[in-house]
Design a protein around this motif. Structure first.
Motif, PDB file in Angstrom:
ATOM      1  N   HIS A   1       0.780  -1.372   0.068  1.00 24.53           N
ATOM      2  CA  HIS A   1      -0.106  -0.098  -0.079  1.00 24.53           C
ATOM      3  C   HIS A   1       0.964   1.000   0.154  1.00 24.53           C
ATOM      4  N   PHE A   2       0.755   2.149  -0.876  1.00 19.04           N
ATOM      5  CA  PHE A   2       1.264   3.506  -0.976  1.00 19.04           C
ATOM      6  C   PHE A   2       0.265   4.561  -0.568  1.00 19.04           C
ATOM      7  N   VAL A   3       0.825   5.166   0.666  1.00 17.29           N
ATOM      8  CA  VAL A   3      -0.277   6.236   1.285  1.00 17.29           C
ATOM      9  C   VAL A   3       0.654   7.411   1.063  1.00 17.29           C
ATOM     10  N   PRO A   4       0.159   8.464   0.630  1.00 17.90           N
ATOM     11  CA  PRO A   4       0.731   9.903   0.730  1.00 17.90           C
ATOM     12  C   PRO A   4       0.757  10.354   2.071  1.00 17.90           C
ATOM     13  N   CYS A   5       1.768  11.072   2.372  1.00 19.99           N
ATOM     14  CA  CYS A   5       1.714  12.041   3.641  1.00 19.99           C
ATOM     15  C   CYS A   5       2.773  13.042   3.799  1.00 19.99           C
ATOM     16  N   LYS A   6       3.010  13.515   4.536  1.00 23.43           N
ATOM     17  CA  LYS A   6       4.164  14.651   4.942  1.00 23.43           C
ATOM     18  C   LYS A   6       5.347  14.333   5.481  1.00 23.43           C
ATOM     19  N   LYS A   7       6.548  15.016   5.118  1.00 25.89           N
ATOM     20  CA  LYS A   7       7.613  14.453   5.764  1.00 25.89           C
ATOM     21  C   LYS A   7       7.817  14.876   7.228  1.00 25.89           C
ATOM     22  N   MET A   8       7.083  16.107   7.501  1.00 21.88           N
ATOM     23  CA  MET A   8       7.152  16.581   8.964  1.00 21.88           C
ATOM     24  C   MET A   8       6.230  15.946   9.711  1.00 21.88           C
ATOM     25  N   PHE A   9       5.391  15.019   9.387  1.00 20.59           N
ATOM     26  CA  PHE A   9       4.705  14.140  10.190  1.00 20.59           C
ATOM     27  C   PHE A   9       5.191  13.566  11.385  1.00 20.59           C
ATOM     28  N   ASP A  10       4.585  13.524  12.749  1.00 23.90           N
ATOM     29  CA  ASP A  10       5.350  12.896  13.807  1.00 23.90           C
ATOM     30  C   ASP A  10       4.773  11.611  13.971  1.00 23.90           C
ATOM     31  N   ALA A  11       5.211  10.744  15.032  1.00 24.07           N
ATOM     32  CA  ALA A  11       4.796   9.531  15.156  1.00 24.07           C
ATOM     33  C   ALA A  11       3.242   9.655  15.146  1.00 24.07           C
ATOM     34  N   LEU A  12       2.640  10.310  15.893  1.00 25.77           N
ATOM     35  CA  LEU A  12       1.436  10.359  16.338  1.00 25.77           C
ATOM     36  C   LEU A  12       0.511  10.447  14.949  1.00 25.77           C
ATOM     37  N   ASN A  13       0.997  11.282  13.938  1.00 26.54           N
ATOM     38  CA  ASN A  13       0.149  11.606  12.590  1.00 26.54           C
ATOM     39  C   ASN A  13       0.563  10.209  12.013  1.00 26.54           C
ATOM     40  N   ILE A  14       1.434   9.581  11.863  1.00 25.27           N
ATOM     41  CA  ILE A  14       1.880   8.411  11.159  1.00 25.27           C
ATOM     42  C   ILE A  14       0.961   7.317  11.594  1.00 25.27           C
ATOM     43  N   SER A  15       0.880   7.082  13.025  1.00 30.61           N
ATOM     44  CA  SER A  15      -0.012   6.065  13.347  1.00 30.61           C
ATOM     45  C   SER A  15      -1.353   6.075  13.053  1.00 30.61           C
ATOM     46  N   ARG A  16      -2.021   7.462  13.033  1.00 26.82           N
ATOM     47  CA  ARG A  16      -3.331   7.683  12.648  1.00 26.82           C
ATOM     48  C   ARG A  16      -3.507   7.187  11.100  1.00 26.82           C
ATOM     49  N   ILE A  17      -2.549   7.591  10.146  1.00 19.16           N
ATOM     50  CA  ILE A  17      -2.580   7.082   8.854  1.00 19.16           C
ATOM     51  C   ILE A  17      -2.489   5.726   8.789  1.00 19.16           C
ATOM     52  N   PHE A  18      -1.759   5.057   9.512  1.00 15.07           N
ATOM     53  CA  PHE A  18      -1.433   3.583   9.591  1.00 15.07           C
ATOM     54  C   PHE A  18      -2.740   2.781   9.896  1.00 15.07           C
ATOM     55  N   PHE A  19      -3.565   3.337  11.078  1.00 14.41           N
ATOM     56  CA  PHE A  19      -4.481   2.699  11.456  1.00 14.41           C
ATOM     57  C   PHE A  19      -5.762   2.975  10.590  1.00 14.41           C
ATOM     58  N   LYS A  20      -5.873   3.976   9.673  1.00 16.36           N
ATOM     59  CA  LYS A  20      -6.814   4.390   8.721  1.00 16.36           C
ATOM     60  C   LYS A  20      -6.731   3.537   7.530  1.00 16.36           C
ATOM     61  N   GLU A  21      -5.507   3.645   7.064  1.00 18.23           N
ATOM     62  CA  GLU A  21      -5.165   2.913   5.749  1.00 18.23           C
ATOM     63  C   GLU A  21      -5.116   1.387   5.939  1.00 18.23           C
ATOM     64  N   ILE A  22      -4.091   0.875   6.848  1.00 19.01           N
ATOM     65  CA  ILE A  22      -3.718  -0.527   7.081  1.00 19.01           C
ATOM     66  C   ILE A  22      -4.586  -1.321   7.983  1.00 19.01           C
ATOM     67  N   VAL A  23      -4.740  -0.889   9.253  1.00 19.00           N
ATOM     68  CA  VAL A  23      -5.304  -1.619  10.063  1.00 19.00           C
ATOM     69  C   VAL A  23      -6.841  -1.656   9.835  1.00 19.00           C
ATOM     70  N   ARG A  24      -7.308  -0.506   9.331  1.00 21.91           N
ATOM     71  CA  ARG A  24      -8.763  -0.633   8.981  1.00 21.91           C
ATOM     72  C   ARG A  24      -9.105  -1.923   8.157  1.00 21.91           C
ATOM     73  N   LEU A  25      -8.031  -2.013   7.147  1.00 15.69           N
ATOM     74  CA  LEU A  25      -8.511  -3.156   6.152  1.00 15.69           C
ATOM     75  C   LEU A  25      -7.878  -4.621   6.516  1.00 15.69           C
ATOM     76  N   HIS A  26      -6.988  -4.681   7.288  1.00 16.03           N
ATOM     77  CA  HIS A  26      -6.076  -5.960   7.604  1.00 16.03           C
ATOM     78  C   HIS A  26      -5.967  -6.246   9.021  1.00 16.03           C
ATOM     79  N   GLY A  27      -6.272  -5.403   9.706  1.00 17.41           N
ATOM     80  CA  GLY A  27      -6.027  -5.865  11.366  1.00 17.41           C
ATOM     81  C   GLY A  27      -4.841  -5.360  11.802  1.00 17.41           C
ATOM     82  N   ILE A  28      -4.606  -5.536  13.174  1.00 16.74           N
ATOM     83  CA  ILE A  28      -3.514  -5.503  13.808  1.00 16.74           C
ATOM     84  C   ILE A  28      -2.262  -6.349  13.241  1.00 16.74           C
TER      85      ILE A  28
END
Length: 675
Positions: A527-554
């Motif tokens: 999965h290729f997810v667009p994001c921003k270079k300056m995102f911190d761990a909190l924002n990355i985790s939100r994107i991860f749960f929205k795009e990956i965990v939502r579809l495939h689980g933990i």
């Protein structure tokens, strides 16, 4: 009878109700071919004044004092009250089979049977509300109807010949009042005239003079606008299932634009530039024309992709300007909410395929080109490669592995393609079509061999890719980055993942400048997810749960490098609570996770080929690159990630040519004889 209602209107609490716009009404009539117009008899007078309130409408005459028992026309709340009544009565039918403007009701349908049924429903609703029609002004089940000063039909919107004849016979104005009258009547049909404001500019200037002035410029404008209105085109009704096209232009006098679909105009727009804007350079005038056109048709364009055409080549680089002033900044911010592709009008000799044109023409291409495979059924018997095989399959001794199904020749489960223009077209679609991303020779060959067969297929693919200009320009030579260390093989899908970032990308209109790459180590799906270079761990985790965990689980484990986000306390503590094992690669040794490095390299190669000379478009084609990658057979597993994940290959554009499985003709004959 004229009654002065200013006294009661002054003390009346104003009730406001939205009045419909003509443009909003005709937007609902797309594809309609049967119309009925209903006109109420003395519309306002069918509403009863509440008992006890009649004295409020009292008026004096020489014969005495009178009171209205029904709603008169002079009350300030009369229009809004009547419009609210019509909307309440016809609410179940509005915008579905009926539109209403005060006492004018228009019922429309695509066929006569539905039209009759809807007319019955509208009549019943009017009968229950005790509203009566003026039958002499009604029209029933006609193909062309007069409505609000226009003529509506299945072809589109026409000007009213009665009004255009009045304009054509209009005498030369003799006063400013005459000019104002002509200007107002002509302005009613301005949507039918291309560059209306520019043509009317001399007459508009005459209205600004303190005394009447009619020169040769005004006379030329007068004759031109009369000719334009009497020869106005039929405007198409908008179809929101098709993409729109906006053509803009600017001159020293004004700006103009046309909204169209399928090369048919829907509406013309124009605006006269004031003295300050007339001094702008041509680039700013063209830019202003784009902004004004999009503001005018924002309700049409905001919800979908569209094509924007301009004859100013510099406008193609709106989003990539390095230095912009404040005015351009405001305009660019406004354009960010639209999704469009800019095309240069003068570039017809240099047609460059883009993602939007592929999406908009995709359905048409499927219906016209792939349906044409039916012609192969009659050409097998004359083809040099399959003539003999076809004759043998039609005889009692069919060739091994060959069969005839539904009139097509198959080798195994692959369709045999004749020696014609079909072969290079099919190769092009698999290699560089709307669902491809210029993958290499082996990947293209594998996808073709799973669907089609013809002699020398491999040779044709190699020759085509060697001549592909985009591959030659944007694909670099292979680099030796050392040996990659293999990781342990997982036991199931989407339990052991690899995570990395692709940085250094140009900023897109959505503000993205990086890609988060997530790969399942078992199925190799990514999965290729667009994001921003300056995102911190909190924002990355939100994107991860929205795009990956939502579809495939933990996941059970996450393999990544030692990025500051992945070694932060928040990231470690988050996955510790989910009991997910964090595996970090060795410092300064990217070879630890070789699979991720290969995916990043492949992704970069595909994006370079897809964006071409517009690198800031990478976010638009990211989904296309992800589909291409996941539909390619993987060297490690021998299957594409889609097949491992969903137990089947993804449907491709060319799969429309694959026929249902059935017994061959020869096998059917043998079974009949044995029976």
């Amino acid at each position: 009878m004229c009654i002065d209602s200013r006294a009661i209107n002054k003390i009346t609490v104003k009730y406001r109700f939205p009045m419909p716009r003509f443009n909003d009404l005709i937007d609902k009539l797309s594809s309609a071919s049967v119309f009925s117009k209903l006109d109420l008899r003395s519309g306002y007078h069918q509403i009863r004044v509440r008992q006890g309130d009649e004295w409020k409408t009292a008026f004096k005459t020489k014969e005495g004092l009178y009171e209205w028992k029904v709603m008169p026309f002079g009350l300030c709340n009369a229009p809004s009250t009547f419009m609210r009544l019509m909307n309440e009565v016809l609410k179940p039918f509005l915008d579905k089979c009926c539109v209403v403007y005060f006492d004018d009701i228009l019922v429309f349908n695509t066929n006569i049977s539905d039209h009759v049924e809807h007319l019955k429903n509208v009549f019943e609703a009017l009968r229950q509300s005790k509203l009566f029609l003026n039958t002499t002004k009604c029209q029933f089940a006609v193909s062309q109807v007069h409505f609000l000063g226009f003529i509506l039909s299945a072809e589109g919107v026409h000007v009213d010949p009665c009004k255009t004849s009045t304009i054509a016979e209009w005498p030369i104005p003799q006063s400013i009042s005459d000019i104002r009258s002509f200007h107002g009547l002509a302005n009613f049909y301005r949507r039918f005239v291309k560059g209306f404001s520019i043509i009317m500019s001399p007459i508009t200037d005459a209205l600004k003079q303190k005394s009447f002035l009619w020169t040769e410029a005004q006379q030329t404008s007068f004759e031109t606008i009369k000719l334009a209105l009497t020869t106005a085109p039929v405007l198409a009704l908008p179809d929101f299932s098709k993409p729109f096209q906006v053509d803009t232009d600017a001159s020293a006098t004004g700006v103009g634009a046309v909204l169209s679909q399928d090369e048919r105009p829907i509406e013309f727009f124009s605006e006269k530039l004031n003295s300050a804007r007339q001094k702008w350079p041509s680039y700013e005038q063209e830019f202003y024309a784009v902004v004004r056109a999009l503001k005018q048709w924002e309700h049409y364009l905001l919800h979908q992709d569209f094509v924007l055409c301009s004859d100013n080549q510099a406008l193609q680089y709106i989003n990539s300007q390095k230095t912009i002033n404040r005015l351009h900044t405001r305009w660019i911010v406004f354009l960010q909410k639209f999704s469009f592709v800019i095309k240069h009008k003068a570039g017809k000799l240099n047609r460059v395929a883009d993602a939007l044109s592929r999406r908009s023409a995709l359905l048409t291409q499927l219906q016209t080109e792939l349906t044409g495979l039916q012609c192969l059924q009659d050409l097998y018997k004359e083809d040099s490669d399959f003539k003999t095989i076809w004759q043998q399959c039609m005889s009692e001794h069919p060739v091994s592995d060959y069969s005839i199904r539904h009139g097509f020749l198959f080798k195994g489960n692959t369709v045999c393609i004749l020696d014609s223009s079909w072969r290079p077209h099919i190769i092009q679609e698999v290699h560089s079509g709307g669902l491809a991303a210029h993958v290499g020779r082996d990947k293209t060959l594998q996808q073709l061999q799973s669907r089609f067969y013809w002699p020398h297929l491999r040779r044709d693919v190699i020759c085509f890719i060697e001549r592909c200009p985009i591959c030659q320009v944007y694909k670099g030579s292979a680099q030796n980055t050392g040996l990659y260390s293999p990781l342990p093989i997982p036991d199931s899908i989407w339990e052991d993942l690899s995570l990395d970032f692709v940085l250094g990308l140009p900023r897109t209109k959505h503000g993205s400048d990086a890609i988060m790459v997530v790969v399942d180590r078992f199925s190799k799906m990514a999965h290729f997810v667009p994001c921003k270079k300056m995102f911190d761990a909190l924002n990355i985790s939100r994107i991860f749960f929205k795009e990956i965990v939502r579809l495939h689980g933990i996941p059970m484990s996450l393999t990544s490098d030692r990025d500051v986000k992945f070694i932060s306390h928040f990231w470690r503590e988050l996955w510790k609570r989910f009991k997910t094992d964090i595996k970090l690669s060795s410092a300064y040794h990217p070879q630890t996770d070789g699979q991720m490095e290969v995916v990043n390299r492949t992704l970069g190669s595909m994006l370079r080929c897809l964006v071409g000379q517009s690198p800031s478009r990478w976010e638009e084609v990211l989904g296309q690159a992800e589909f291409t990658y996941n539909s390619m057979p993987n060297r490690s597993t021998g299957h594409c990630p889609f097949a491992i994940m969903y137990t089947k290959m993804p449907n491709h554009l060319l799969d429309l040519a694959v026929l249902p499985k059935c017994h061959s003709t020869s096998a059917t004959k043998q079974a009949t004889q044995s029976g």
